[in-house]
Design an enzyme around this catalytic site. Sequence first.
Site, PDB file in Angstrom:
ATOM      1  N   HIS A  22       0.819  -1.214   0.000  1.00  0.00           N
ATOM      2  CA  HIS A  22       0.000   0.000   0.000  1.00  0.00           C
ATOM      3  C   HIS A  22       0.854   1.265   0.000  1.00  0.00           C
ATOM      4  O   HIS A  22       0.449   2.286  -0.562  1.00  0.00           O
ATOM      5  CB  HIS A  22      -0.981  -0.011   1.177  1.00  0.00           C
ATOM      6  N   TYR A  41      -9.457   7.965   2.063  1.00  0.00           N
ATOM      7  CA  TYR A  41      -9.537   6.516   2.245  1.00  0.00           C
ATOM      8  C   TYR A  41      -8.420   6.084   3.196  1.00  0.00           C
ATOM      9  O   TYR A  41      -7.249   6.321   2.939  1.00  0.00           O
ATOM     10  CB  TYR A  41      -9.378   5.850   0.885  1.00  0.00           C
TER      11      TYR A  41
END
EC number: 5.1.3.32
Length: 104
Positions: A22, A41
């Site tokens: 990520h 997010y």
Amino acid sequence: MEQLAFLMHLKKGNEAEYRRRHDEIWPELSAALHDAGIRDYSIFLDEETGNLFAVLRLTPDNTREVLPGLPVMRRWWDYMADLMDVDSTNKPIERALKPVFHMD
């Protein structure tokens, strides 16, 4: 903006790799999420259970329903499938969470 929260599950021992992937999120995936109306997010990890708690905001005109059909989304799911609980298409298994409290 609408806010959504959901749970996913990370397989034990994959915490560092999940974070690494990520941290290096593909620019084309990030752009696709943004183009679909996803904002702010975040994903949090409960290290005891492996549960991933995700929360995001959606623009009023969001098109998030198109994301599963995008090749970049499917490639990301394939890339992440070895780390998480997924369904037969490699989409992470998500469990929606019901809002019960909010304070501005």
